[in-house]
Design an enzyme around this catalytic site. Structure first.
Site, short mmCIF file in Angstrom:
data_model
loop_
_atom_site.label_atom_id
_atom_site.label_comp_id
_atom_site.label_asym_id
_atom_site.label_seq_id
_atom_site.Cartn_x
_atom_site.Cartn_y
_atom_site.Cartn_z
CG ASP A 1 -2.79 -13.73 11.62
OD1 ASP A 1 -3.65 -14.04 12.47
OD2 ASP A 1 -3.07 -13.20 10.54
CG ASP B 1 0.18 -7.16 10.15
OD1 ASP B 1 -0.95 -7.04 10.67
OD2 ASP B 1 0.37 -7.84 9.12
CB CYS C 1 14.55 8.98 5.31
SG CYS C 1 14.76 7.28 5.88
CB CYS D 1 16.97 4.50 6.60
SG CYS D 1 17.00 4.54 4.80
CB CYS E 1 18.03 8.06 3.26
SG CYS E 1 16.49 7.54 2.45
CG HIS F 1 13.51 4.44 2.21
ND1 HIS F 1 13.81 5.57 2.93
CD2 HIS F 1 12.27 4.64 1.69
CE1 HIS F 1 12.81 6.43 2.84
NE2 HIS F 1 11.86 5.89 2.10
#
Ligand code: PRF
Ligand code: ZN
Length: 370
Positions: free
Chosen positions: A92, A265, A303, A305, A308, A334
């Site tokens: 940015d 974002d 999930c 991940c 998880c 997560h």
């Protein structure tokens, strides 16, 4: 070199599935970009980010200019190499951060003087300086220096600011020296449709590699945000990526993908993770809840991940209550994985021609907060 190709277009909504190519690799859109303000996504290593499915991360010109500064970044060959991320980065321009974080001194036609939020020292940013810093950072996608309009703002204020943002965008484009970086223009205009139109026309006639939708999610009603987002997206060239800055919740992302947005974002997944708030496909919950002490459930059964796959809600609650720093990392893994699964599943749904039903189903489940 930078390119954007649309691979599939949804027939019922404005959703698209595309591919961005940058010098540091490819990005499949729609995409969510984890926020790494000072050159790290808080609590996560590049390996964690890779495993969570991150394809591009965001850095901030304002913060990186204050610390470590452009000389250090240049010495290490730019942010991607310095941080060992080595995949695409976007920065940015500093516009928004100067307006939201720093103590503002003065806005003039040339630029903005402000005081550092770190040590109070006097600093100055303008369109040329912002590009120069982003060239030192070496991000693959850089933003024009814009004026972020406070909300609410009068029509007259918005008009002056939209025109100035267009003049600043042109100055930035003229100052840019490095061909391998893509430059996006930022559409402003508050909640006034004719101002959004004016801003979009000004920026598209200058011509940019992509277009950001700025000035939303700054306090307006959510329905207004969606209306202005959809309207603005409809004014932008079909063949260029569209980036909705600083948005938002899982619901916002699903909705705005349907309005034709390709990139997002937001600090929400990482910031909330560190506050103990976890996102799931059936809404968000606090890991601090007393009734989770004996829970052997995963955060989200759907999930896959690292968190998880390995840890129960009961253990994560314990870590959080005990103030263990591992809690921040596991929660962040997560939440980032969850956000990235939303955009990935959206992309797949667009490819399979069933985005609309996927979106409706997801929005319905998210509303039934568990
Ligand atoms: N401009 C810039 N960055 C931003 C915004 C903006 O309007 C927003 C608004 N949601 C977030 N980040 N330059
Ligand atoms: Zn998970």
């Amino acid at each position: 070199m930078f390119s954007f190709d649309i691979e599939y277009k949804d027939s019922e909504t404005s959703a698209r599935a595309g591919r961005i190519k940058t010098p540091h690799g490819e990005i499949e859109t729609p995409i969510f970009m984890p926020v790494g303000t000072v050159g790290s996504v808080k609590a996560l290593s590049p390996e964690d980010l890779n495993n969570a499915g991150a394809q591009i991360i965001l850095g901030n010109t304002y913060h990186l200019y204050l610390r470590p500064g452009t000389e250090v970044l240049k010495h290490f060959g730019g942010l991607a190499a310095f941080s060992s991320w080595n995949k695409p980065t976007l920065t940015d321009s500093g516009g928004f951060q100067v307006f939201s974080l720093a103590e503002l001194n003065k806005i003039t036609e040339d630029g903005v003087s402000f005081k550092s939020h770190l040590d109070g020292s006097s600093l100055y940013l303008n369109p040329e300086k912002s590009i120069e810093i982003q060239e030192a950072i070496g991000s693959d996608i850089i933003m024009s220096f814009d004026e972020c309009i406070p909300y609410p703002a009068t029509y007259e204020y918005v008009k002056n600011s939209v025109d100035r943002t267009a003049r600043w965008a042109l100055r930035g484009k003229n100052a840019k020296k490095r061909d391998e970086q893509a430059l996006f223009g930022i559409v402003q205009g508050g909640i006034y449709e004719d101002m959004r139109k004016r801003s979009a026309e000004q920026l598209t006639s200058i011509g940019f590699d992509g277009y950001s939708i700025g000035g939303l999610s700054v306090g307006e009603e959510i329905s207004t945000m969606y209306e202005i987002c959809g309207y603005t997206a409809s004014l932008l060239p079909q063949d260029k990526p569209r980036y909705l800055m600083g948005v938002g919740t899982p619901e916002d992302i699903l909705t705005c993908i349907g309005l034709g947005v390709d990139m997002f974002d937001c600090v929400m997944p990482t910031r909330n993770a560190r506050n103990g708030t976890l996102f799931t496909s059936s809404g968000k919950f606090s890991i601090k809840r007393a009734d989770l002490a004996f829970s052997d459930e995963k955060i989200d059964e759907n999930c896959s991940c690292y968190t998880c796959r390995n840890f129960s809600r009961g253990y994560l609650r314990h870590l959080y209550k005990a103030g263990e720093i591992l809690a921040l990392r596991l929660n962040s893994i997560h939440n980032i994985s969850f956000y990235l699964s939303i955009v990935k599943n959206s992309r797949n749904a667009v490819k399979e021609g069933k985005f609309k039903s996927f979106q409706q189903e997801m929005l319905y489940r998210l509303k039934n907060n568990n």
